[in-house]
Design an enzyme around this catalytic site. Structure first.
Site, short mmCIF file in Angstrom:
data_model
loop_
_atom_site.label_atom_id
_atom_site.label_comp_id
_atom_site.label_asym_id
_atom_site.label_seq_id
_atom_site.Cartn_x
_atom_site.Cartn_y
_atom_site.Cartn_z
N GLY A 68 0.78 -1.84 -13.17
CA GLY A 68 1.54 -0.91 -12.37
C GLY A 68 1.03 0.27 -11.70
N ALA B 101 -9.52 4.62 -4.51
CA ALA B 101 -9.27 4.17 -3.14
C ALA B 101 -8.19 3.47 -2.95
CB ALA B 101 -10.69 3.24 -2.66
N GLU B 102 -7.78 2.46 -3.90
CA GLU B 102 -6.69 1.71 -3.84
C GLU B 102 -5.35 2.63 -3.53
OE1 GLU B 102 -7.75 -2.35 -5.86
OE2 GLU B 102 -6.39 -1.00 -6.96
N HIS C 157 -6.68 -5.84 -2.60
CA HIS C 157 -7.72 -6.75 -3.39
C HIS C 157 -8.80 -5.57 -3.89
CE1 HIS C 157 -9.90 -10.20 -4.90
NE2 HIS C 157 -10.83 -9.85 -4.15
C1 GRF Z 1 -5.64 -3.43 -8.49
O1 GRF Z 1 -6.90 -3.57 -8.82
C2 GRF Z 1 -5.52 -4.48 -7.36
O2 GRF Z 1 -6.58 -4.55 -6.57
C3 GRF Z 1 -5.67 -6.01 -7.85
O3 GRF Z 1 -4.84 -5.88 -9.19
C4 GRF Z 1 -4.94 -4.52 -9.76
C5 GRF Z 1 -3.97 -3.84 -10.29
O4 GRF Z 1 -3.65 -2.77 -11.00
N1 GRF Z 1 -4.85 -6.75 -6.99
P1 GRF Z 1 -2.30 -2.18 -11.45
O5 GRF Z 1 -1.35 -3.15 -12.20
O6 GRF Z 1 -1.88 -1.69 -10.07
O7 GRF Z 1 -2.84 -0.97 -12.10
#
Ligand code: GRF
Length: 203
Positions: free
Chosen positions: A12, A173-174, A109
């Site tokens: 999360g 980056a996310e 993703h």
């Molecule tokens: C992220 O790397 C996202 O790209 C993928 O799952 C991962 C989730 O990580 N879909 P978190 O639970 O947000 O730490």
């Protein structure tokens, strides 16, 4: 303020980045519900700590994917959710979910789609040997990581990278991109035209 529901199976950390950004007023919406298919998900703890309603829905209580997704839809509709955000949700959605929230489900993703869809995007990139990878925020359709792309950021793959260091760079980056894309959605600034998603000019 749009009402956001987050689906997450894991740690999360993206959920946390979204909640923090919303708390700083950087998202024109707020997370009102977090659902998980994993009782142990860190995402459930993080939501509860932030005072957000968080529910575990056990897939083995349901006969099939459609019935499970119906339970998700009921919970989301019960909280009047207007946008569904997948943040590390490890189940493929059935048409029941996708049709209940048409063009209102986003996913992040860990690769530059359409490269390396499916599980372990970062690991796939490392094993393939590409020099650049990244993350992609996209709308969810019935395919696998195949809906219109909203935003992408590239990150280099370094010679010294391990899976862990590459994943950390992608995660950073996310956390920059997902809250921004969610805010654009909440402000009605994303327009889907065929496979393309256009971002309207800042007002
Ligand atoms: C992220 O790397 C996202 O790209 C993928 O799952 C991962 C989730 O990580 N879909 P978190 O639970 O947000 O730490």
């Amino acid at each position: 303020m749009k009402r956001i529901g987050v689906l997450a199976s894991g740690e999360g950390t993206n959920l946390q980045a979204i909640v923090d950004a919303a708390g700083r007023g950087e998202i024109a919406g707020r997370v009102v519900l977090v659902l998980s298919d994993n009782e142990e998900a860190g995402a459930l703890d993080k939501a509860r700590k932030a005072g957000i309603k968080a529910l575990y829905i056990n897939s083995s209580d349901f006969e099939n994917r459609e019935k499970y997704d119906r339970a998700l839809v009921r919970a989301l509709e019960g909280e009047k959710v207007e946008l569904v955000v997948l943040a590390g949700f490890m189940r493929k959605l059935s048409p029941v979910m996708v049709n209940s929230f048409p063009n209102r489900i986003l996913n992040i993703h860990p690769s530059l789609l359409p490269a390396f869809p499916g599980l372990d995007g970062a690991k796939q990139a490392l094993h393939y040997g590409v020099k650049v990878t990244g993350c992609t925020v996209h709308f969810v359709d019935e395919g696998l990581d195949s809906g219109p792309v909203i935003m992408q950021e590239s990150v280099p793959v370094l010679q010294v990278d391990t899976l862990k260091t590459l994943q950390q760079r992608i995660h950073a980056a996310e956390y920059r991109n997902y809250p921004r894309a969610i805010d654009l959605f909440c402000r009605g600034m994303l327009k889907i035209k065929g496979r393309r998603c256009e971002i309207s000019e800042q007002q």
